[in-house]
Scaffold this active site. Structure first.
Site, PDB file in Angstrom:
ATOM      1  N   ALA A 119       6.053   6.228   1.133  1.00  0.00           N
ATOM      2  CA  ALA A 119       7.337   5.613   1.489  1.00  0.00           C
ATOM      3  C   ALA A 119       7.398   5.261   2.977  1.00  0.00           C
ATOM      4  CB  ALA A 119       8.508   6.518   1.096  1.00  0.00           C
ATOM      5  N   ARG A 120       6.247   5.021   3.550  1.00  0.00           N
ATOM      6  CA  ARG A 120       6.123   4.690   4.988  1.00  0.00           C
ATOM      7  C   ARG A 120       6.592   5.833   5.900  1.00  0.00           C
ATOM      8  NH1 ARG A 120       3.785   1.278   2.413  1.00  0.00           N
ATOM      9  NH2 ARG A 120       3.510  -0.910   3.025  1.00  0.00           N
ATOM     10  N   LEU A 121       6.650   7.051   5.364  1.00  0.00           N
ATOM     11  CA  LEU A 121       6.993   8.206   6.192  1.00  0.00           C
ATOM     12  C   LEU A 121       5.689   8.758   6.772  1.00  0.00           C
ATOM     13  CD1 LEU A 121       9.713   9.912   3.967  1.00  0.00           C
ATOM     14  CD2 LEU A 121      10.009   8.343   5.908  1.00  0.00           C
ATOM     15  N   HIS A 122       5.106   7.954   7.637  1.00  0.00           N
ATOM     16  CA  HIS A 122       3.806   8.286   8.209  1.00  0.00           C
ATOM     17  C   HIS A 122       3.916   9.498   9.141  1.00  0.00           C
ATOM     18  CE1 HIS A 122       2.897   4.399   6.606  1.00  0.00           C
ATOM     19  NE2 HIS A 122       3.595   3.745   7.528  1.00  0.00           N
ATOM     20  N   ARG A 156       0.848  -1.188   0.000  1.00  0.00           N
ATOM     21  CA  ARG A 156       0.000   0.000   0.000  1.00  0.00           C
ATOM     22  C   ARG A 156       0.884   1.239   0.000  1.00  0.00           C
ATOM     23  NH1 ARG A 156      -5.591   0.419   3.245  1.00  0.00           N
ATOM     24  NH2 ARG A 156      -6.221   2.493   2.610  1.00  0.00           N
TER      25      ARG A 156
END
Length: 205
Positions: free
Chosen positions: A183-186, A3
């Site tokens: 990029a999973r930089l939540h 995702r």
């Protein structure tokens, strides 16, 4: 399944000063998006043996600075809260790439508050609350249905509030808002309670 998390960003400048105002806005968004059971939350407690347990319950209000739910006070969750009031709540709004995590302490609400909510429940839910010895082992489905039928016969009119049923309010020490990011930089922004009020901290994803 991979995702990409592209639904949005969460920046400090966009936050409300009060975390409950921010939560209400997010809950409104979840309702407007048509999510199933937007008020569903995962309640986690810890037993005397140190074993955590989690279950989904429904948020029924935000009252006096806390998150309110109702349950059988003989249930596993209630007995664990009685022994250790520290709990967590998680609102998993996955379709919106959002999550809210609440950490705090749970306490019983006044009986008048439980009564006020009880009378809004459907009759079948009231009967079910009386019939269920929540979290105890039973012999089968027939036993539960027989108990419900007995309660319905006993109370052909109004069903009274049981002594063993009522509400809990979770007063938070922290409320974290999570927004999925590329990029999973939540984005993780946490309100933490201090004597002077709430402080906001950004957490690394």
């Amino acid at each position: 399944m991979r995702r990409r998390y592209t639904a949005g960003r969460l920046l400090e400048r966009d936050l409300a000063a009060d975390p409950f105002d921010e939560f209400r806005a997010w809950l409104h968004d979840a309702v407007a998006a048509g999510l199933a059971e937007p008020n569903a939350m995962v309640l986690s407690t810890v037993g005397a043996d140190g074993q955590p347990s989690s279950r989904t319950v429904l948020l029924k209000g935000i009252d006096d600075g806390g998150f309110v739910f109702f349950t059988n006070r003989g249930s596993r969750k209630a007995l664990e809260i009685e022994a250790n009031a520290l709990v967590s709540l998680c609102f998993p709004w996955i379709a919106m790439e959002r999550q809210v995590l609440v950490c705090g302490a749970a306490a019983t609400v006044p009986r008048a508050a439980s009564q006020a909510y009880w009378v809004t429940r459907p009759r079948e839910s009231q009967v079910g609350a009386w019939a269920s010895r929540q979290s105890t082992v039973i012999g089968g489905r027939d036993e539960l249905e027989a108990a419900a039928a007995d309660v319905a016969r006993r109370y052909p009119g109004d069903v009274p509030l049981p002594e063993f049923w009522g509400g809990y309010r979770v007063e938070p020490s922290s409320i974290e808002f999570w927004q999925g990011g590329l990029a999973r930089l939540h984005d993780r922004l946490r309100y933490r309670r201090e004597d002077a009020g709430w402080v906001v901290e950004r957490l690394s994803p």
